[in-house]
Design a protein around this motif. Structure first.
Motif, PDB file in Angstrom:
ATOM      1  N   ASN A  57       0.845  -1.200   0.000  1.00  0.00           N
ATOM      2  CA  ASN A  57       0.000   0.000   0.000  1.00  0.00           C
ATOM      3  C   ASN A  57       0.883   1.253   0.000  1.00  0.00           C
ATOM      4  N   VAL A  58       0.261   2.385  -0.189  1.00  0.00           N
ATOM      5  CA  VAL A  58       0.975   3.658  -0.327  1.00  0.00           C
ATOM      6  C   VAL A  58       1.836   3.951   0.902  1.00  0.00           C
ATOM      7  N   LEU A  59       1.305   3.703   2.095  1.00  0.00           N
ATOM      8  CA  LEU A  59       2.056   3.964   3.320  1.00  0.00           C
ATOM      9  C   LEU A  59       3.326   3.110   3.388  1.00  0.00           C
ATOM     10  N   MET A  60       3.184   1.828   3.061  1.00  0.00           N
ATOM     11  CA  MET A  60       4.348   0.939   3.107  1.00  0.00           C
ATOM     12  C   MET A  60       5.390   1.338   2.053  1.00  0.00           C
ATOM     13  N   ASP A 107      22.921 -17.393 -12.859  1.00  0.00           N
ATOM     14  CA  ASP A 107      23.402 -17.296 -14.236  1.00  0.00           C
ATOM     15  C   ASP A 107      22.385 -16.600 -15.140  1.00  0.00           C
ATOM     16  N   GLU A 108      21.100 -16.881 -14.947  1.00  0.00           N
ATOM     17  CA  GLU A 108      20.055 -16.196 -15.721  1.00  0.00           C
ATOM     18  C   GLU A 108      20.066 -14.700 -15.436  1.00  0.00           C
ATOM     19  N   PHE A 109      20.214 -14.345 -14.160  1.00  0.00           N
ATOM     20  CA  PHE A 109      20.274 -12.933 -13.791  1.00  0.00           C
ATOM     21  C   PHE A 109      21.509 -12.289 -14.408  1.00  0.00           C
ATOM     22  N   TYR A 110      22.647 -12.944 -14.311  1.00  0.00           N
ATOM     23  CA  TYR A 110      23.901 -12.422 -14.869  1.00  0.00           C
ATOM     24  C   TYR A 110      23.769 -12.183 -16.374  1.00  0.00           C
ATOM     25  N   ALA A 111      23.005 -13.014 -17.051  1.00  0.00           N
ATOM     26  CA  ALA A 111      22.802 -12.863 -18.498  1.00  0.00           C
ATOM     27  C   ALA A 111      22.084 -11.557 -18.845  1.00  0.00           C
ATOM     28  N   LEU A 112      21.449 -10.927 -17.866  1.00  0.00           N
ATOM     29  CA  LEU A 112      20.764  -9.645 -18.082  1.00  0.00           C
ATOM     30  C   LEU A 112      21.707  -8.451 -17.980  1.00  0.00           C
ATOM     31  N   ARG A 113      22.994  -8.708 -17.780  1.00  0.00           N
ATOM     32  CA  ARG A 113      23.945  -7.624 -17.472  1.00  0.00           C
ATOM     33  C   ARG A 113      24.016  -6.533 -18.532  1.00  0.00           C
ATOM     34  N   ASP A 114      23.689  -6.831 -19.765  1.00  0.00           N
ATOM     35  CA  ASP A 114      23.739  -5.812 -20.818  1.00  0.00           C
ATOM     36  C   ASP A 114      22.393  -5.141 -21.064  1.00  0.00           C
ATOM     37  N   GLU A 115      21.374  -5.571 -20.309  1.00  0.00           N
ATOM     38  CA  GLU A 115      20.059  -4.954 -20.442  1.00  0.00           C
ATOM     39  C   GLU A 115      20.085  -3.555 -19.835  1.00  0.00           C
ATOM     40  N   THR A 116      19.497  -2.620 -20.515  1.00  0.00           N
ATOM     41  CA  THR A 116      19.461  -1.254 -19.980  1.00  0.00           C
ATOM     42  C   THR A 116      18.208  -0.998 -19.158  1.00  0.00           C
ATOM     43  N   GLU A 117      17.186  -1.807 -19.377  1.00  0.00           N
ATOM     44  CA  GLU A 117      15.915  -1.587 -18.695  1.00  0.00           C
ATOM     45  C   GLU A 117      15.458  -2.878 -18.023  1.00  0.00           C
ATOM     46  N   LEU A 118      15.481  -2.891 -16.717  1.00  0.00           N
ATOM     47  CA  LEU A 118      14.954  -4.025 -15.959  1.00  0.00           C
ATOM     48  C   LEU A 118      13.634  -3.601 -15.329  1.00  0.00           C
ATOM     49  N   PRO A 119      12.795  -4.556 -14.952  1.00  0.00           N
ATOM     50  CA  PRO A 119      11.490  -4.191 -14.389  1.00  0.00           C
ATOM     51  C   PRO A 119      11.630  -3.400 -13.092  1.00  0.00           C
ATOM     52  N   SER A 120      10.607  -2.634 -12.789  1.00  0.00           N
ATOM     53  CA  SER A 120      10.568  -1.920 -11.513  1.00  0.00           C
ATOM     54  C   SER A 120      10.381  -2.931 -10.392  1.00  0.00           C
ATOM     55  N   HIS A 121      10.926  -2.586  -9.246  1.00  0.00           N
ATOM     56  CA  HIS A 121      10.735  -3.415  -8.061  1.00  0.00           C
ATOM     57  C   HIS A 121       9.443  -2.957  -7.388  1.00  0.00           C
ATOM     58  N   PRO A 122       8.586  -3.895  -6.974  1.00  0.00           N
ATOM     59  CA  PRO A 122       7.297  -3.490  -6.404  1.00  0.00           C
ATOM     60  C   PRO A 122       7.405  -2.654  -5.131  1.00  0.00           C
ATOM     61  N   PHE A 123       8.455  -2.832  -4.352  1.00  0.00           N
ATOM     62  CA  PHE A 123       8.615  -2.047  -3.126  1.00  0.00           C
ATOM     63  C   PHE A 123       9.500  -0.828  -3.360  1.00  0.00           C
ATOM     64  N   CYS A 124      10.534  -0.977  -4.165  1.00  0.00           N
ATOM     65  CA  CYS A 124      11.534   0.083  -4.361  1.00  0.00           C
ATOM     66  C   CYS A 124      11.208   1.007  -5.521  1.00  0.00           C
ATOM     67  N   GLY A 125      10.365   0.544  -6.432  1.00  0.00           N
ATOM     68  CA  GLY A 125      10.103   1.326  -7.628  1.00  0.00           C
ATOM     69  C   GLY A 125      11.211   1.119  -8.648  1.00  0.00           C
ATOM     70  N   LYS A 126      11.505   2.149  -9.387  1.00  0.00           N
ATOM     71  CA  LYS A 126      12.497   2.070 -10.459  1.00  0.00           C
ATOM     72  C   LYS A 126      13.896   1.903  -9.871  1.00  0.00           C
ATOM     73  N   LEU A 127      14.607   0.893 -10.355  1.00  0.00           N
ATOM     74  CA  LEU A 127      16.009   0.667 -10.002  1.00  0.00           C
ATOM     75  C   LEU A 127      16.825   0.629 -11.280  1.00  0.00           C
ATOM     76  N   THR A 128      18.040   1.137 -11.208  1.00  0.00           N
ATOM     77  CA  THR A 128      18.943   0.999 -12.348  1.00  0.00           C
ATOM     78  C   THR A 128      19.439  -0.443 -12.400  1.00  0.00           C
ATOM     79  N   SER A 129      19.997  -0.836 -13.524  1.00  0.00           N
ATOM     80  CA  SER A 129      20.582  -2.169 -13.625  1.00  0.00           C
ATOM     81  C   SER A 129      21.675  -2.352 -12.572  1.00  0.00           C
ATOM     82  N   GLU A 130      22.458  -1.316 -12.357  1.00  0.00           N
ATOM     83  CA  GLU A 130      23.531  -1.407 -11.356  1.00  0.00           C
ATOM     84  C   GLU A 130      22.961  -1.611  -9.956  1.00  0.00           C
TER      85      GLU A 130
END
Length: 149
Positions: A57-60, A107-130
């Motif tokens: 929720n918004v508060l959390m 290994d699957e996650f590591y394969a995303l290393r060249d992706e510029t756009e990863l999904p938003s995190h439901p709690f954190c919102g937008k995160l950079t690949s780094e």
């Protein structure tokens, strides 16, 4: 801060996982080693699109925004932090199967290393690949230290 998208950190984490055995003892917490391996799989599934977390929720989300940076900064996580209910593992697990599954997800996650756009995190919102890479490394490091590797 190390990132799981960095080749050296990726290799390091896999090497540390390979040092675990089904008799590895925890230094803190409640999970046994097989449960810890299963638990470590869950956060990796989120950016891979294999696990959808319910948005808080918004508060959390507001409260969580104050802790967002601690997920990927250089300061190690404290022992005994609360675990999100979606990531809790309390049932018995097969050590070898969970170990193999975790290494595959890493290994699957590591394969995303060249992706510029990863999904938003439901709690954190937008995160950079780094930030995603740092957060995943930090979580794995925390639990591998929990089991002495």
């Amino acid at each position: 801060m190390k990132s799981l998208f960095n080749t050296e950190a990726h290799t390091e984490i896999l090497s540390r996982i390979n040092k675990l055995s089904d008799s590895s003892e925890r230094q803190w917490g409640k999970m046994n080693v097989a449960q810890m391996l299963a638990h470590c799989c869950e956060p990796l599934k989120v950016p891979l699109g294999k696990l959808t977390l319910q948005k808080p929720n918004v508060l959390m989300r507001f409260l969580f925004s104050f802790f967002k940076e601690s997920l990927y900064n250089d300061k190690p996580w404290k022992q005994g932090l609360p675990t999100s209910k979606e990531y809790k593992v309390t049932n018995n697990r097969n050590f070898a199967a969970e170990k193999d599954n975790l290494k595959l997800l890493i290994d699957e996650f590591y394969a995303l290393r060249d992706e510029t756009e990863l999904p938003s995190h439901p709690f954190c919102g937008k995160l950079t690949s780094e930030q995603w890479g740092q957060m995943q490394y930090k979580h794995l490091d925390h639990h591998l230290r929990q089991f002495g590797v």
